[in-house]
Design an enzyme around this catalytic site. Structure first.
Site, PDB file in Angstrom:
ATOM      1  N   ARG A  35      58.945 -32.826 -12.273  1.00 44.21           N
ATOM      2  CA  ARG A  35      58.128 -33.993 -11.902  1.00 44.21           C
ATOM      3  C   ARG A  35      58.704 -34.738 -10.699  1.00 44.21           C
ATOM      4  O   ARG A  35      57.968 -35.369  -9.936  1.00 44.21           O
ATOM      5  CB  ARG A  35      57.987 -34.933 -13.100  1.00 44.21           C
ATOM      6  CG  ARG A  35      56.939 -36.047 -12.891  1.00 44.21           C
ATOM      7  CD  ARG A  35      56.675 -36.788 -14.181  1.00 44.21           C
ATOM      8  NE  ARG A  35      55.568 -37.737 -14.057  1.00 44.21           N
ATOM      9  CZ  ARG A  35      55.710 -39.061 -14.024  1.00 44.21           C
ATOM     10  NH1 ARG A  35      56.919 -39.599 -14.124  1.00 44.21           N
ATOM     11  NH2 ARG A  35      54.656 -39.853 -13.914  1.00 44.21           N
ATOM     12  N   ILE A  61      50.442 -41.117  -9.901  1.00 44.34           N
ATOM     13  CA  ILE A  61      50.722 -39.919 -10.682  1.00 44.34           C
ATOM     14  C   ILE A  61      50.704 -40.359 -12.139  1.00 44.34           C
ATOM     15  O   ILE A  61      51.344 -41.348 -12.517  1.00 44.34           O
ATOM     16  CB  ILE A  61      52.075 -39.276 -10.287  1.00 44.34           C
ATOM     17  CG1 ILE A  61      52.378 -38.058 -11.186  1.00 44.34           C
ATOM     18  CG2 ILE A  61      53.222 -40.265 -10.319  1.00 44.34           C
ATOM     19  CD1 ILE A  61      53.608 -37.263 -10.745  1.00 44.34           C
ATOM     20  N   SER A  62      49.950 -39.664 -12.955  1.00 45.76           N
ATOM     21  CA  SER A  62      49.706 -40.107 -14.331  1.00 45.76           C
ATOM     22  C   SER A  62      50.969 -40.076 -15.182  1.00 45.76           C
ATOM     23  O   SER A  62      51.915 -39.326 -14.926  1.00 45.76           O
ATOM     24  CB  SER A  62      48.632 -39.228 -14.990  1.00 45.76           C
ATOM     25  OG  SER A  62      47.386 -39.395 -14.373  1.00 45.76           O
ATOM     26  N   GLN A  63      50.958 -40.894 -16.200  1.00 47.94           N
ATOM     27  CA  GLN A  63      52.002 -40.918 -17.222  1.00 47.94           C
ATOM     28  C   GLN A  63      52.166 -39.518 -17.813  1.00 47.94           C
ATOM     29  O   GLN A  63      51.179 -38.861 -18.150  1.00 47.94           O
ATOM     30  CB  GLN A  63      51.582 -41.909 -18.300  1.00 47.94           C
ATOM     31  CG  GLN A  63      52.466 -42.007 -19.502  1.00 47.94           C
ATOM     32  CD  GLN A  63      51.861 -42.929 -20.551  1.00 47.94           C
ATOM     33  OE1 GLN A  63      50.784 -43.497 -20.343  1.00 47.94           O
ATOM     34  NE2 GLN A  63      52.529 -43.073 -21.671  1.00 47.94           N
TER      35      GLN A  63
END
EC number: 2.1.1.77
Length: 215
Positions: A35, A61-63
């Site tokens: 990530r 950027i998503s969880q």
């Protein structure tokens, strides 16, 4: 996970499991995809925190939990063709690429599309095609998809997008107001019938039609 894994990655995996992610293929893929390659340089040290983070063009950027949850809900198979609306950093596409045959991901911001393409190539995600385009108006030649994932909030899911699903296909998308809490919705196609199931509350940036003139 290797016993020498950094503590933050071990906690990352533990958090996903504690929050209910049980699909081993999804967990393994979340472990394998770095990530830190998808966040801003200033945020690399916090890349495995379970929270959304700002990226370029006013997007996020998503969880990680949400990425894992949406991926798990797609029930992916290795032969599936997947459409993603909203490439963003490319992180979700990288996760998908390891679990299906190929991915078409569509992004309205050229800056994001170009950077995502670079990251995905660096990670050998050669089964991902990044398209600069409008997720609301795909070209006719884009074809049909076994799975569709939308990573920006829609007021409602357009029928034109549902019609892109193959029989027994699944679409997952956040639906609701642009600024507030949305509901993650899973739609399963059976023939010409679409079964809708509401899953969990989420918060996503809004899906905007068209291609950005700048950025």
């Amino acid at each position: 996970m290797p016993p020498t894994a950094p503590p933050e990655k071990m906690m990352f995996q533990l958090t996903l499991r504690r929050r209910g992610i049980s699909d081993q293929a999804v967990l393994r893929t979340m472990e394998e995809v770095p990530r830190e390659e998808f966040v801003l340089p200033a945020d690399r040290a916090e890349a495995y925190r379970d929270s959304a983070m700002a990226i370029a063009c006013g997007q996020t950027i998503s969880q990680p939990f949400v990425v894992a949850y949406m991926t798990e809900q797609l029930k992916l198979q290795k032969n599936h063709r997947v459409l993603e609306i909203g490439t963003g950093s490319g992180y979700q596409a990288a996760i998908l690429s390891r679990l299906c045959a190929n991915v078409l991901t569509v992004e309205r911001f050229r800056t994001l599309a170009d950077k995502a393409r670079e990251r995905l190539e660096k990670l050998n995600c050669f089964n991902v095609e990044v398209m600069l385009g409008d997720g609301y108006a795909l070209p006719p030649g884009a074809g049909q998809f076994d799975r569709i994932i939308v990573t920006a909030a829609m007021d409602q899911i357009p029928q034109s997008l549902l019609d892109r699903l193959e029989p027994d296909g699944i679409l997952i998308a956040p639906v609701g107001p642009q600024h507030g809490v949305q509901t993650l919705v899973r739609v399963t196609r059976t023939g010409d019938h679409f079964d809708r199931k509401e899953l969990v509350d989420v918060r996503f940036v809004p899906a905007i039609p068209g291609i950005a003139r700048e950025l």
